[in-house]
Enzyme design. Structure first.
Site, PDB file in Angstrom:
ATOM      1  N   TYR A 130      15.234   3.981  -4.184  1.00 26.05           N
ATOM      2  CA  TYR A 130      14.792   5.369  -4.083  1.00 26.05           C
ATOM      3  C   TYR A 130      15.157   5.893  -2.702  1.00 26.05           C
ATOM      4  O   TYR A 130      14.805   5.296  -1.692  1.00 26.05           O
ATOM      5  CB  TYR A 130      13.278   5.475  -4.297  1.00 26.05           C
ATOM      6  CG  TYR A 130      12.808   6.905  -4.409  1.00 26.05           C
ATOM      7  CD1 TYR A 130      12.587   7.472  -5.657  1.00 26.05           C
ATOM      8  CD2 TYR A 130      12.619   7.699  -3.284  1.00 26.05           C
ATOM      9  CE1 TYR A 130      12.183   8.801  -5.789  1.00 26.05           C
ATOM     10  CE2 TYR A 130      12.223   9.023  -3.399  1.00 26.05           C
ATOM     11  CZ  TYR A 130      12.011   9.577  -4.647  1.00 26.05           C
ATOM     12  OH  TYR A 130      11.618  10.887  -4.768  1.00 26.05           O
ATOM     13  N   GLN A 191       8.665  10.528 -11.481  1.00 27.51           N
ATOM     14  CA  GLN A 191       9.443  10.410 -12.713  1.00 27.51           C
ATOM     15  C   GLN A 191      10.665   9.510 -12.531  1.00 27.51           C
ATOM     16  O   GLN A 191      11.065   8.780 -13.454  1.00 27.51           O
ATOM     17  CB  GLN A 191       9.863  11.787 -13.225  1.00 27.51           C
ATOM     18  CG  GLN A 191      10.747  12.608 -12.304  1.00 27.51           C
ATOM     19  CD  GLN A 191       9.955  13.462 -11.327  1.00 27.51           C
ATOM     20  OE1 GLN A 191       8.794  13.191 -11.058  1.00 27.51           O
ATOM     21  NE2 GLN A 191      10.591  14.497 -10.815  1.00 27.51           N
ATOM     22  N   ASN A 214       7.381   9.930  -0.963  1.00 26.26           N
ATOM     23  CA  ASN A 214       6.123  10.607  -0.647  1.00 26.26           C
ATOM     24  C   ASN A 214       4.945   9.943  -1.355  1.00 26.26           C
ATOM     25  O   ASN A 214       5.078   8.873  -1.958  1.00 26.26           O
ATOM     26  CB  ASN A 214       6.222  12.104  -0.989  1.00 26.26           C
ATOM     27  CG  ASN A 214       6.463  12.339  -2.480  1.00 26.26           C
ATOM     28  OD1 ASN A 214       6.215  11.464  -3.308  1.00 26.26           O
ATOM     29  ND2 ASN A 214       6.945  13.522  -2.822  1.00 26.26           N
ATOM     30  N   SER A 237       5.165   6.269   9.551  1.00 29.92           N
ATOM     31  CA  SER A 237       5.956   5.534  10.531  1.00 29.92           C
ATOM     32  C   SER A 237       5.161   5.308  11.817  1.00 29.92           C
ATOM     33  O   SER A 237       4.308   6.123  12.186  1.00 29.92           O
ATOM     34  CB  SER A 237       7.236   6.311  10.832  1.00 29.92           C
ATOM     35  OG  SER A 237       8.130   5.531  11.569  1.00 29.92           O
ATOM     36  N   GLN A 259       9.326   8.602  16.676  1.00 31.87           N
ATOM     37  CA  GLN A 259       8.517   8.351  15.483  1.00 31.87           C
ATOM     38  C   GLN A 259       7.638   9.541  15.153  1.00 31.87           C
ATOM     39  O   GLN A 259       7.436   9.870  13.986  1.00 31.87           O
ATOM     40  CB  GLN A 259       7.658   7.101  15.671  1.00 31.87           C
ATOM     41  CG  GLN A 259       8.454   5.829  15.810  1.00 31.87           C
ATOM     42  CD  GLN A 259       9.491   5.673  14.724  1.00 31.87           C
ATOM     43  OE1 GLN A 259       9.165   5.521  13.554  1.00 31.87           O
ATOM     44  NE2 GLN A 259      10.755   5.714  15.100  1.00 31.87           N
ATOM     45  N   HIS A 262       8.767  12.262  12.646  1.00 32.41           N
ATOM     46  CA  HIS A 262       8.837  12.022  11.198  1.00 32.41           C
ATOM     47  C   HIS A 262       7.853  12.923  10.459  1.00 32.41           C
ATOM     48  O   HIS A 262       8.215  13.600   9.505  1.00 32.41           O
ATOM     49  CB  HIS A 262       8.545  10.562  10.876  1.00 32.41           C
ATOM     50  CG  HIS A 262       9.737   9.669  11.022  1.00 32.41           C
ATOM     51  ND1 HIS A 262      10.839   9.773  10.215  1.00 32.41           N
ATOM     52  CD2 HIS A 262       9.999   8.664  11.878  1.00 32.41           C
ATOM     53  CE1 HIS A 262      11.740   8.867  10.572  1.00 32.41           C
ATOM     54  NE2 HIS A 262      11.249   8.179  11.583  1.00 32.41           N
ATOM     55  N   HIS A 328       7.216  -0.783  14.423  1.00 33.95           N
ATOM     56  CA  HIS A 328       8.208  -0.948  15.487  1.00 33.95           C
ATOM     57  C   HIS A 328       7.492  -1.267  16.794  1.00 33.95           C
ATOM     58  O   HIS A 328       6.557  -0.569  17.171  1.00 33.95           O
ATOM     59  CB  HIS A 328       9.011   0.345  15.709  1.00 33.95           C
ATOM     60  CG  HIS A 328       9.618   0.919  14.468  1.00 33.95           C
ATOM     61  ND1 HIS A 328       9.043   1.968  13.778  1.00 33.95           N
ATOM     62  CD2 HIS A 328      10.750   0.589  13.799  1.00 33.95           C
ATOM     63  CE1 HIS A 328       9.804   2.268  12.729  1.00 33.95           C
ATOM     64  NE2 HIS A 328      10.837   1.448  12.716  1.00 33.95           N
ATOM     65  N   GLU A 415      -9.199 -32.779 -15.488  1.00 30.72           N
ATOM     66  CA  GLU A 415      -9.357 -31.343 -15.714  1.00 30.72           C
ATOM     67  C   GLU A 415      -9.755 -31.024 -17.150  1.00 30.72           C
ATOM     68  O   GLU A 415      -9.976 -29.862 -17.500  1.00 30.72           O
ATOM     69  CB  GLU A 415      -8.045 -30.617 -15.380  1.00 30.72           C
ATOM     70  CG  GLU A 415      -7.728 -30.607 -13.894  1.00 30.72           C
ATOM     71  CD  GLU A 415      -6.502 -29.775 -13.544  1.00 30.72           C
ATOM     72  OE1 GLU A 415      -5.813 -29.316 -14.483  1.00 30.72           O
ATOM     73  OE2 GLU A 415      -6.247 -29.573 -12.357  1.00 30.72           O
ATOM     74  N   HIS A 420      -2.152 -32.021 -22.030  1.00 30.57           N
ATOM     75  CA  HIS A 420      -1.385 -32.302 -20.805  1.00 30.57           C
ATOM     76  C   HIS A 420      -1.315 -33.811 -20.569  1.00 30.57           C
ATOM     77  O   HIS A 420      -0.257 -34.363 -20.253  1.00 30.57           O
ATOM     78  CB  HIS A 420      -2.045 -31.630 -19.585  1.00 30.57           C
ATOM     79  CG  HIS A 420      -1.742 -30.174 -19.450  1.00 30.57           C
ATOM     80  ND1 HIS A 420      -2.199 -29.244 -20.327  1.00 30.57           N
ATOM     81  CD2 HIS A 420      -1.021 -29.501 -18.504  1.00 30.57           C
ATOM     82  CE1 HIS A 420      -1.792 -28.039 -19.949  1.00 30.57           C
ATOM     83  NE2 HIS A 420      -1.072 -28.170 -18.841  1.00 30.57           N
TER      84      HIS A 420
END
Length: 430
Positions: A130, A191, A214, A237, A259, A262, A328, A415, A420
């Site tokens: 994306y 979507q 977003n 950020s 930063q 942003h 950062h 167990e 098993h």
């Protein structure tokens, strides 16, 4: 910006409050996203066409109109100025070179029972990336998501990018061209995430979705996790600068801006060991802020979540940094290699006064998709390993089946799992 002093009795309480960011899902957003995802899952392409017209103002009669061909990607690259083409190539080559070193390999060994054990590493088949669109274009996000997938050996990389009112960005498309993206669709939002997760008549279902977006994109990634893998749910950020006063104050002020620009909820923090130096940086901020095109956003970010912190020494500064676990971290100090081992929690560490965070965003080589909101305490940067998976290899010899079978039989019986125990018992030597 908020000013804080580690000698204040309330310092750690104040710091915790400063770092607080509500990551819980907004119920209204979650409800909307749930409806969108369900509609896309049910109606496929028809839902995508409907939402793209509604949210992006881009009306299309078919998905073919929302598909960008390889020829169009190349044409976008060809339209760039030569200097910009070269800059994109240089960044891509550096990102690829760094990530080549992350590739994991398969391995095996044979133990004392003659049993072969090991690990087989294989790439994912299909991934979706994306890329945000609209307010800004991020070709660097294309490189940072597509290049490690390409290096890992992913056979199909599908990119989705919103193009409000049909406006396409050549730099983003050129980045897709040179980083090995196989298909591009001009859709965005929840979507687009749903389409990648569930598949439609046109878009193939992928195995993993990466890339920032977003609040609606983040909510959709949360919702589809489990149907597909995701990289992370990214928050605002962040940058934390630790400075010993040896870096020009203007440089540090601009690093904080890098930063803050942003968005209004990004976080920029400076820790210094000298009040005089903090005052210098404050003066630089006041001087440089009016020159910034995104002045209002920077100012809001610094006022909302920024801080100048006075620490006793660099040792304490590192302790604070580990608590913050920033996305950062700039070690803007003399001998940064001396202090790097003391940093346990950070998405990326930028060592020395010449290493600006912006270089890491674009062309240094390491990935800029990093853990935020203190998740660097347990999470890592996006990398080739996110596009590979591991299968355990076990080949038990006849002798091994006897030795290990007795162990397994005892534990399975303990167990209460009779089948098993019998499964192991049947292979024991009579």
């Amino acid at each position: 910006m908020k000013e804080m002093n580690t000698q204040d009795e309330q310092f750690w309480t104040q710091l915790t409050e400063l770092l607080a960011f509500e990551t819980a899902q907004d119920p209204k957003i979650d409800e909307t996203v749930a409806q969108i995802c369900a509609h896309v899952k049910d109606k496929g392409d028809a839902a995508l066409l409907e939402y793209t017209a509604r949210f992006d103002g881009l009306t299309a009669n078919s998905m073919a109109e929302l598909t960008i061909t390889q020829e169009e990607l190349k044409a976008a690259f060809d339209r760039l100025e030569p200097k910009l083409q070269q800059a994109l190539k240089t960044a891509a080559e550096r990102v690829k070179s760094y990530h080549e070193r992350q590739k994991q390999t398969s391995w095996t060994y044979t133990d004392e029972t003659g049993t072969l054990l090991g690990q087989q590493v294989t790439p994912l088949d299909k991934v979706g990336i994306y890329v945000p669109g609209g307010k800004a274009a991020y070709p660097s996000s294309v490189l940072m998501n597509a290049m490690p997938a390409q290096v890992a050996g992913v056979t199909e990389i599908i990119m989705v990018v919103p193009t409000p009112k049909g406006e396409r960005n050549d730099l983003v498309l050129a980045a897709a061209y040179i980083s090995g993206v196989t298909k591009v669709f001009t859709i965005g939002g929840a979507q687009a995430v749903a389409a990648l997760a569930y598949g439609t008549q046109t878009i193939t279902q992928v195995d993993k979705i990466t890339g920032p977006g977003n609040a609606y994109v983040a909510a959709a990634k949360r919702r589809v996790f489990g149907v597909v893998g995701i990289d992370m749910v990214a928050g605002p950020s962040e940058i934390l600068v630790i400075a010993d006063g040896s870096t020009p104050a203007d440089w540090v002020a601009m690093d904080l801006f890098s930063q803050a620009e942003h968005d209004e909820i990004a976080q920029s923090i400076l820790i210094a060991t000298s009040q005089d130096y903090l005052n210098e940086v404050k003066q630089s901020i006041a001087k440089l802020l009016p020159t910034m095109p995104r002045k209002d956003i920077i100012e809001a970010s610094l006022s909302n979540r920024g801080a100048l912190i006075l620490a006793n020494n660099l040792e304490q500064a590192c302790e604070i940094a580990n608590y913050i676990a920033p996305e950062h971290l700039e070690l803007s100090v003399e001998e940064p290699e001396k202090w790097t081992p003391k940093i346990k929690h950070a998405g990326a560490i930028f060592m020395g006064r010449f290493t600006s965070e912006s270089l890491g965003d674009y062309c240094a080589g390491p990935n800029h998709v990093l853990p935020t909101s203190r998740t660097a305490r347990f999470a890592s940067p996006l990398g080739v390993y996110d596009f590979q998976k591991r299968s355990s290899l076990i080949q038990v010899s006849e002798e091994g089946a006897h030795i290990l079978g007795e162990v397994a039989q005892l534990l399975a019986t303990g167990e209460g799992l009779h089948a098993h125990a019998c499964s192991a018992h049947f292979r024991l030597k009579k």
